[in-house]
Write an enzyme that holds these catalytic residues in place. Structure first.
Site, short mmCIF file in Angstrom:
data_model
loop_
_atom_site.label_atom_id
_atom_site.label_comp_id
_atom_site.label_asym_id
_atom_site.label_seq_id
_atom_site.Cartn_x
_atom_site.Cartn_y
_atom_site.Cartn_z
N ASN A 9 -11.26 34.64 11.61
CA ASN A 9 -11.86 34.51 12.95
C ASN A 9 -10.87 35.03 14.00
O ASN A 9 -9.75 34.54 14.09
CB ASN A 9 -12.19 33.02 13.18
CG ASN A 9 -12.88 32.79 14.50
OD1 ASN A 9 -12.45 33.32 15.52
ND2 ASN A 9 -13.92 31.99 14.52
N HIS A 12 -9.36 34.06 19.00
CA HIS A 12 -8.22 33.71 19.86
C HIS A 12 -7.27 34.86 20.13
O HIS A 12 -6.39 34.74 20.98
CB HIS A 12 -7.56 32.44 19.34
CG HIS A 12 -8.53 31.29 19.41
ND1 HIS A 12 -9.07 30.87 20.61
CD2 HIS A 12 -9.14 30.57 18.44
CE1 HIS A 12 -9.95 29.91 20.37
NE2 HIS A 12 -10.01 29.71 19.07
N HIS A 45 -17.04 34.62 17.49
CA HIS A 45 -17.99 33.75 18.18
C HIS A 45 -18.21 34.30 19.59
O HIS A 45 -17.30 34.29 20.41
CB HIS A 45 -17.39 32.34 18.24
CG HIS A 45 -18.30 31.31 18.82
ND1 HIS A 45 -17.96 29.97 18.86
CD2 HIS A 45 -19.54 31.39 19.38
CE1 HIS A 45 -18.94 29.28 19.43
NE2 HIS A 45 -19.91 30.12 19.77
N ARG A 47 -19.41 33.43 22.70
CA ARG A 47 -19.84 32.22 23.41
C ARG A 47 -20.67 32.58 24.62
O ARG A 47 -20.51 33.65 25.20
CB ARG A 47 -18.63 31.38 23.82
CG ARG A 47 -17.92 30.75 22.64
CD ARG A 47 -16.88 29.76 23.11
NE ARG A 47 -17.49 28.53 23.59
CZ ARG A 47 -17.48 27.36 22.94
NH1 ARG A 47 -16.86 27.25 21.79
NH2 ARG A 47 -18.08 26.31 23.45
N ARG A 51 -15.86 33.31 26.99
CA ARG A 51 -14.46 32.95 27.29
C ARG A 51 -13.46 33.72 26.43
O ARG A 51 -12.31 33.84 26.78
CB ARG A 51 -14.23 31.45 27.15
CG ARG A 51 -14.31 30.97 25.72
CD ARG A 51 -14.00 29.50 25.61
NE ARG A 51 -15.05 28.70 26.23
CZ ARG A 51 -15.24 27.41 25.96
NH1 ARG A 51 -14.42 26.78 25.13
NH2 ARG A 51 -16.21 26.73 26.52
N GLU A 72 -20.81 34.25 15.04
CA GLU A 72 -21.11 32.85 15.34
C GLU A 72 -21.84 32.83 16.68
O GLU A 72 -21.41 33.46 17.65
CB GLU A 72 -19.83 32.03 15.44
CG GLU A 72 -19.13 31.89 14.11
CD GLU A 72 -17.83 31.14 14.20
OE1 GLU A 72 -17.22 30.93 13.15
OE2 GLU A 72 -17.40 30.80 15.33
N THR A 103 -15.63 24.29 19.03
CA THR A 103 -16.85 23.72 18.48
C THR A 103 -16.51 22.37 17.87
O THR A 103 -15.90 22.29 16.82
CB THR A 103 -17.43 24.68 17.43
OG1 THR A 103 -17.44 25.99 17.99
CG2 THR A 103 -18.84 24.30 17.04
N GLU A 151 -22.29 26.05 6.57
CA GLU A 151 -20.84 26.00 6.70
C GLU A 151 -20.47 24.57 7.08
O GLU A 151 -20.96 24.05 8.08
CB GLU A 151 -20.34 27.01 7.75
CG GLU A 151 -18.82 26.94 7.88
CD GLU A 151 -18.22 28.15 8.60
OE1 GLU A 151 -18.80 29.26 8.54
OE2 GLU A 151 -17.16 27.95 9.21
N HIS A 195 -12.91 25.24 10.13
CA HIS A 195 -12.51 24.63 11.40
C HIS A 195 -11.22 23.83 11.22
O HIS A 195 -11.18 22.84 10.50
CB HIS A 195 -13.55 23.71 12.03
CG HIS A 195 -13.25 23.46 13.49
ND1 HIS A 195 -13.81 24.20 14.49
CD2 HIS A 195 -12.38 22.61 14.08
CE1 HIS A 195 -13.32 23.78 15.65
NE2 HIS A 195 -12.44 22.83 15.42
N1 PXP Z 1 -16.19 28.19 11.47
C1 PXP Z 1 -16.92 28.01 12.60
C2 PXP Z 1 -18.39 27.90 12.47
C3 PXP Z 1 -16.29 27.96 13.85
O1 PXP Z 1 -17.03 27.77 14.96
C4 PXP Z 1 -14.90 28.14 13.92
C5 PXP Z 1 -14.22 28.15 15.25
O2 PXP Z 1 -14.42 27.01 15.92
C6 PXP Z 1 -14.19 28.33 12.73
C7 PXP Z 1 -14.86 28.35 11.52
C8 PXP Z 1 -12.70 28.55 12.74
O3 PXP Z 1 -12.04 27.44 13.21
P1 PXP Z 1 -10.48 27.57 13.53
O4 PXP Z 1 -10.35 28.56 14.62
O5 PXP Z 1 -10.11 26.19 13.93
O6 PXP Z 1 -9.80 28.01 12.26
#
Ligand code: PXP
Length: 251
Positions: A9, A12, A45, A47, A51, A72, A103, A151, A195
């Site tokens: 992901n 960030h 994602h 959003r 952001r 996402e 999330t 998920e 997550h």
């Molecule tokens: N899976 C989903 C559906 C998410 O929304 C997120 C980000 O919130 C993640 C995985 C990855 O989470 P993280 O950034 O905490 O590793």
């Protein structure tokens, strides 16, 4: 046993870029690095408040990245139209509140309105997953809505792991994920998880044989500051594979 896939992901990377408003660091460049480091997919994602990931990022990711893209998205008509326009490999429907930092929990799957989003995405050939709590009732509801994939939200497990990696709370949360992953296999849902996962917490989740994919972001981007993005992904991939291999030997 099927290989456990890693979806990286990159949200960030965009968070850091947006802190200054310019083009650097570019999440698309990060996606290329993730591919080189052994990621099986890219997750982003979009959003509602934009952001981190922007509409232009989605355009560039679809155009330039050869790995499967997992978009996402909140269950809104705006996001559905974007998904149908770009046709990512997969779409994960997540709950979204503007005031939350991330999330914070799984989707409330008792909403009949979700069936329309799942149906439209399925019809377009986009692999739909629902981001849910590790709870058998939520899995049954996801199945009833027509989603082929769920998920599991690992946030509570990761928090408990952070409090005490060998504690009762961690064991309870891990057991919930294990039971939900077994239930997914029984009712014919592909199971993913994610997550909050880190080098320390990933192993026990990666060892669950019916989980097919982990989506990991924040920790990898944070760790990139110390060891580099590719090195962080390579290490995560290695820890996932090692946990999976241990599981196969003992199975
Ligand atoms: N899976 C989903 C559906 C998410 O929304 C997120 C980000 O919130 C993640 C995985 C990855 O989470 P993280 O950034 O905490 O590793």
């Amino acid at each position: 046993m099927a290989k456990l896939r890693l979806g990286v992901n990159i949200d960030h990377v965009a968070t850091i870029r947006n802190a200054r408003g310019g083009p650097h660091p570019d999440p698309v460049r990060a996606a290329h690095l993730a591919a080189a480091a052994g990621a099986d997919g890219i997750t982003a994602h979009l959003r509602e408040d934009r952001r981190h990931i922007s509409d232009a990022d989605i355009v560039a990711l679809v155009r330039d990245i050869h790995l499967p893209l997992n978009l996402e998205m909140a269950a809104t008509d705006e996001m559905l139209a974007i998904a149908l326009r770009h046709k990512p490999h997969a779409a994960c429907i997540v709950p979204e509140k503007r005031e939350e930092r991330t999330t914070e929990g799984g989707l409330d799957v008792r909403q009949e309105r979700l069936a329309r989003y799942v149906g439209e995405l399925n019809k377009a050939g986009i692999r739909v997953s629902l981001f849910i709590e590790p709870d058998p009732a939520a899995l049954d509801a996801a199945k009833a809505l027509g989603a082929p994939v769920v998920e599991l939200h690992t946030g509570a497990y990761c928090e408990a792991f952070g409090d005490d990696p060998a504690g009762e709370g961690m064991r309870r949360e891990l057991a919930r994920i294990e039971a939900a992953a077994a239930h997914a296999a029984r009712i014919g849902l592909e199971c993913h998880a994610g997550h909050g996962l880190s080098f320390d917490s990933v192993g026990p989740v990666a060892a669950i044989p019916t989980i097919m994919e982990l989506n990991i972001g924040h920790f990898l981007v944070g760790e990139a500051i110390f060891i580099g993005f590719e090195a962080a992904i390579t290490k995560m991939r290695g820890l996932m594979d090692a946990a999976r291999a241990t599981q196969s030997v003992s199975a």
